[in-house]
Write a protein that holds these residues in place. Structure first.
Motif, PDB file in Angstrom:
ATOM      1  N   UNK A  78       0.810  -1.230   0.000  1.00 52.67           N
ATOM      2  CA  UNK A  78       0.000   0.000   0.000  1.00 52.67           C
ATOM      3  C   UNK A  78       0.847   1.286   0.000  1.00 52.67           C
ATOM      4  N   UNK A  79       2.070   1.203   0.554  1.00 48.17           N
ATOM      5  CA  UNK A  79       2.906   2.411   0.614  1.00 48.17           C
ATOM      6  C   UNK A  79       3.851   2.546  -0.583  1.00 48.17           C
ATOM      7  N   UNK A  80       3.592   1.760  -1.627  1.00 44.79           N
ATOM      8  CA  UNK A  80       4.459   1.797  -2.813  1.00 44.79           C
ATOM      9  C   UNK A  80       4.399   3.191  -3.462  1.00 44.79           C
ATOM     10  N   UNK A  81       5.579   3.762  -3.730  1.00 42.18           N
ATOM     11  CA  UNK A  81       5.625   5.114  -4.300  1.00 42.18           C
ATOM     12  C   UNK A  81       5.434   5.120  -5.808  1.00 42.18           C
ATOM     13  N   UNK A  82       5.561   3.941  -6.396  1.00 40.82           N
ATOM     14  CA  UNK A  82       5.397   3.850  -7.842  1.00 40.82           C
ATOM     15  C   UNK A  82       6.239   2.723  -8.405  1.00 40.82           C
ATOM     16  N   UNK A  83       6.001   2.422  -9.671  1.00 41.00           N
ATOM     17  CA  UNK A  83       6.650   1.260 -10.291  1.00 41.00           C
ATOM     18  C   UNK A  83       7.299   1.675 -11.609  1.00 41.00           C
ATOM     19  N   UNK A  84       8.487   1.125 -11.845  1.00 37.90           N
ATOM     20  CA  UNK A  84       9.103   1.252 -13.168  1.00 37.90           C
ATOM     21  C   UNK A  84       8.859  -0.072 -13.890  1.00 37.90           C
ATOM     22  N   UNK A  85       8.108  -0.031 -14.964  1.00 36.53           N
ATOM     23  CA  UNK A  85       7.890  -1.223 -15.778  1.00 36.53           C
ATOM     24  C   UNK A  85       8.998  -1.264 -16.824  1.00 36.53           C
ATOM     25  N   UNK A  86       9.942  -2.179 -16.636  1.00 39.11           N
ATOM     26  CA  UNK A  86      11.116  -2.260 -17.514  1.00 39.11           C
ATOM     27  C   UNK A  86      10.933  -3.426 -18.479  1.00 39.11           C
ATOM     28  N   UNK A  87      10.740  -3.095 -19.744  1.00 39.95           N
ATOM     29  CA  UNK A  87      10.635  -4.138 -20.766  1.00 39.95           C
ATOM     30  C   UNK A  87       9.229  -4.680 -20.945  1.00 39.95           C
ATOM     31  N   UNK A  88       8.261  -4.046 -20.345  1.00 40.19           N
ATOM     32  CA  UNK A  88       6.852  -4.423 -20.497  1.00 40.19           C
ATOM     33  C   UNK A  88       6.049  -3.138 -20.598  1.00 40.19           C
ATOM     34  N   UNK A  89       5.049  -3.031 -21.456  1.00 38.11           N
ATOM     35  CA  UNK A  89       4.514  -4.010 -22.400  1.00 38.11           C
ATOM     36  C   UNK A  89       5.339  -4.102 -23.689  1.00 38.11           C
ATOM     37  N   UNK A  90       5.360  -5.280 -24.278  1.00 44.41           N
ATOM     38  CA  UNK A  90       6.118  -5.499 -25.496  1.00 44.41           C
ATOM     39  C   UNK A  90       5.236  -5.653 -26.732  1.00 44.41           C
TER      40      UNK A  90
END
Ligand code: UDP
Ligand code: MG
Length: 191
Positions: A78-90
């Motif tokens: 719940x406290x996640x500051x954000x996500x880097x999606x590396x190599x997705x979507x392809x």
């Protein structure tokens, strides 16, 4: 939350730049390629299937990748500051699914596309192949991966461009230069 879809051809620097963004902005890094390689390493039946696909330079089917992402998003802290999606979507199919999943989680993302010329990319991947131990970092598979990138993954850029969520940075020079462009971009977006 700051969610970034880091795009770009194989060898454009996604892994390296993800580390820099992660450290500076405290985001989580999801490299789907790393997840797939971990599955191969586990020696599971699924891992063996994935190995056969990756070592030929092909893409793991959309349904498998979308399930993986769905599962990842369902388990975000719940406290996640954000996500880097590396190599997705392809693929565009994956991009559509990701957009829907993000909306369902009250999340949003921008795509930052790392652009590097083909000769630069090939040099980097050949060099990486000397130490990476990756079955797909050899000239024949690199060429196949670049071809798969152009035909299947490049259309993802246009998909996010149409949503007004697309930015491109020059990744030909070095990681510091690429990262400064990204910092400038995020500052401009008040992130
Ligand atoms: N791959 C895939 N779907 C993904 C991520 C990776 O099918 O979402 C496979 C594909 O075969 C690709 C390989 O894993 O060529 C390596 O991907 P990765 O992103 O790790 O490497 P890069 O292309 O950035 O060098
Ligand atoms: Mg990578």
């Amino acid at each position: 939350m700051l969610n970034i879809i880091l795009g770009g051809a194989p060898g454009s620097g996604k892994g390296t730049i993800s580390e820099l963004i992660m450290n500076q902005y405290g985001l989580q890094h999801l490299s789907t390629g790393d997840v797939l390689r971990a599955e191969i390493k586990s020696g599971s039946v699924l891992g063996q299937e994935i190995d056969a696909i990756i070592s030929k330079g092909n893409l793991v089917p959309d349904s498998k990748m979308i399930d993986l992402i769905e599962n990842y998003l369902n388990n975000l802290a719940p406290d996640c500051k954000g996500v880097i999606f590396d190599g997705f979507p392809r693929t565009v199919e994956q991009a559509k699914a990701l957009t829907e999943l993000l909306t369902a989680h009250n999340m949003d993302a921008v795509m930052i596309d790392l652009y590097a010329e083909e000769s630069v990319i090939i040099n980097r991947l050949i060099n990486r192949g000397k130490t990476s131990g990756r079955a797909d970092d050899n000239l024949e598979t690199i060429k196949k991966r670049l071809d798969v990138y152009q035909t299947q993954t490049k259309p993802v850029c246009e998909y996010f461009l149409n949503l007004r969520k697309y930015f491109m940075v020059n990744s030909n020079i070095n990681p510091t230069c690429t990262f400064s462009q990204i910092e400038a971009l995020l500052t401009m977006m008040n992130k």
